[in-house]
Design a protein around this motif. Structure first.
Motif, mmCIF file in Angstrom:
data_model
loop_
_atom_site.group_PDB
_atom_site.id
_atom_site.type_symbol
_atom_site.label_atom_id
_atom_site.label_comp_id
_atom_site.label_asym_id
_atom_site.label_seq_id
_atom_site.Cartn_x
_atom_site.Cartn_y
_atom_site.Cartn_z
ATOM 1 N N GLN A 51 -3.499 -5.569 -3.205
ATOM 2 C CA GLN A 51 -3.536 -4.496 -2.288
ATOM 3 C C GLN A 51 -2.441 -3.105 -2.855
ATOM 4 O O GLN A 51 -2.561 -2.098 -1.915
ATOM 5 C CB GLN A 51 -2.825 -5.002 -0.867
ATOM 6 N N ARG A 52 -2.234 -3.085 -3.957
ATOM 7 C CA ARG A 52 -1.503 -1.708 -4.220
ATOM 8 C C ARG A 52 -2.540 -0.823 -4.704
ATOM 9 O O ARG A 52 -3.630 -1.245 -5.269
ATOM 10 C CB ARG A 52 -0.542 -1.987 -5.426
ATOM 11 N N SER A 53 -2.393 0.394 -4.675
ATOM 12 C CA SER A 53 -3.316 1.505 -4.893
ATOM 13 C C SER A 53 -3.290 1.815 -6.294
ATOM 14 O O SER A 53 -1.996 1.360 -7.104
ATOM 15 C CB SER A 53 -2.861 2.790 -4.226
ATOM 16 N N ASP A 102 -4.352 4.740 -9.573
ATOM 17 C CA ASP A 102 -4.914 6.185 -9.601
ATOM 18 C C ASP A 102 -5.050 6.157 -11.187
ATOM 19 O O ASP A 102 -4.239 6.359 -12.102
ATOM 20 C CB ASP A 102 -4.054 7.197 -9.496
ATOM 21 N N ALA A 151 1.451 4.207 -6.868
ATOM 22 C CA ALA A 151 0.172 4.221 -7.281
ATOM 23 C C ALA A 151 0.123 3.420 -8.514
ATOM 24 O O ALA A 151 1.146 4.043 -9.546
ATOM 25 C CB ALA A 151 -0.901 5.238 -7.053
ATOM 26 N N GLN A 170 0.828 -1.093 0.007
ATOM 27 C CA GLN A 170 -0.095 -0.051 -0.011
ATOM 28 C C GLN A 170 1.035 1.348 -0.050
ATOM 29 O O GLN A 170 0.246 2.235 -0.295
ATOM 30 C CB GLN A 170 -0.992 -0.190 1.262
ATOM 31 N N THR A 210 -11.804 3.918 -3.618
ATOM 32 C CA THR A 210 -11.318 4.366 -2.324
ATOM 33 C C THR A 210 -11.794 5.946 -2.339
ATOM 34 O O THR A 210 -11.808 6.577 -1.303
ATOM 35 C CB THR A 210 -10.158 4.325 -1.829
ATOM 36 N N ASN A 211 -11.836 6.614 -3.483
ATOM 37 C CA ASN A 211 -11.802 7.937 -3.562
ATOM 38 C C ASN A 211 -13.294 8.382 -3.368
ATOM 39 O O ASN A 211 -14.217 7.549 -3.522
ATOM 40 C CB ASN A 211 -11.574 8.621 -4.913
ATOM 41 N N GLN A 244 -9.719 6.457 -7.951
ATOM 42 C CA GLN A 244 -8.548 5.893 -6.965
ATOM 43 C C GLN A 244 -9.252 4.669 -6.383
ATOM 44 O O GLN A 244 -10.366 4.484 -5.953
ATOM 45 C CB GLN A 244 -8.118 7.039 -5.928
ATOM 46 N N GLY A 245 -8.240 3.703 -6.379
ATOM 47 C CA GLY A 245 -8.677 2.467 -5.442
ATOM 48 C C GLY A 245 -7.620 1.507 -5.174
ATOM 49 O O GLY A 245 -6.449 2.082 -5.362
ATOM 50 N N ARG A 246 -7.906 0.374 -4.821
ATOM 51 C CA ARG A 246 -6.754 -0.533 -4.613
ATOM 52 C C ARG A 246 -7.005 -2.156 -5.145
ATOM 53 O O ARG A 246 -8.607 -2.269 -5.110
ATOM 54 C CB ARG A 246 -6.445 -0.824 -3.233
#
Length: 239
Positions: free
Chosen positions: A66-68, A70, A49, A45, A188-189, A138-140
């Protein structure tokens, strides 16, 4: 001094004590494994990104989990699905998933968030507004949503698109929609779509396993203590 029954009780005591001690060590091993996995998750994390160009090859390495991310692209709302019987904040409702097509072509299945079930109409699917045109997401990267038990295979849809589902499989969904699905993301955004996004945080849960281990070790020790008290100490006092 010691009868045959005494040796049978001794054997049973050693067996119970050994099994419970082994379970204690197994729980300690589970705790160590969870801590290791949690450390890997936290480290991923913190990595830069993932951007659109990273997905161009069509290959998703395992260490992306689990990496972010963009990303730029557009939603494909015609393929939105609701996963039934999903909980958030101790309430039952739906997970809303919509494919997101990146500007350079590939498609990701995005867990956009959670929406509560209508208490008066349990089969009503609350409408979720979806932005049109090019947007930033944005997410993971996460695994597909956990599968719930289904009583029999889901009925095939003869016409149209099945919005309400119990489970979803990324590959099967890609074949159904004819979209080049690569992976699953959790959004996640913030967005003005009314969805709740209180996704579980990366907590190892190792302390719970250590608590279980203590209980097993305590039971193992108690078994030996009770045997020593009733089968050794008490008997010697009466000799």
């Amino acid at each position: 001094m010691f009868s045959k029954t005494w040796f049978v009780i001794l054997l049973a005591t050693l067996l119970v004590s050994g099994i419970t001690a082994k379970l204690g060590f197994w729980q300690l091993g589970r705790a160590q494994t969870k801590e290791t996995l949690n450390a890997i998750t936290v480290a991923r994390q913190l990595e830069p990104a993932l951007l659109n160009d990273d997905w161009a090859s069509g290959v998703v390495p395992e260490d992306w989990m689990q990496r972010s991310a963009d990303l730029d692209g557009q939603w494909l709302p015609q393929f939105t699905v609701y996963l039934d019987n999903r909980s958030m904040k101790s309430q039952t409702g739906f997970f809303v998933l919509t494919p997101f097509q990146l500007s350079n072509g590939p498609v990701l299945l995005v867990q956009r968030g959670w929406v509560a079930r209508d208490r008066a109409r349990s089969d009503f699917l609350p409408p979720v507004p979806t932005p049109q045109g090019k947007v930033t997401l944005q997410g993971r990267v996460v695994p597909s949503p956990s599968k719930l038990m289904e009583l029999g295979a889901p009925a095939p849809v003869k016409e149209g698109f099945n919005l309400l589902r119990q489970n979803i499989d990324l590959q099967e969904f890609g074949l159904e929609t004819k979209l080049p699905m690569l992976a699953t993301l959790q959004q996640t955004n913030d967005a003005s779509d009314g969805l709740l996004r209180e996704w579980p945080k990366s907590i190892s849960g190792a302390d719970k396993n250590r608590g279980y281990a203590f209980q097993w070790f305590a039971l193992s020790a108690l078994t030996l203590i009770l045997f020593a008290w009733f089968q050794v100490w008490k008997k010697r006092k009466h000799v």
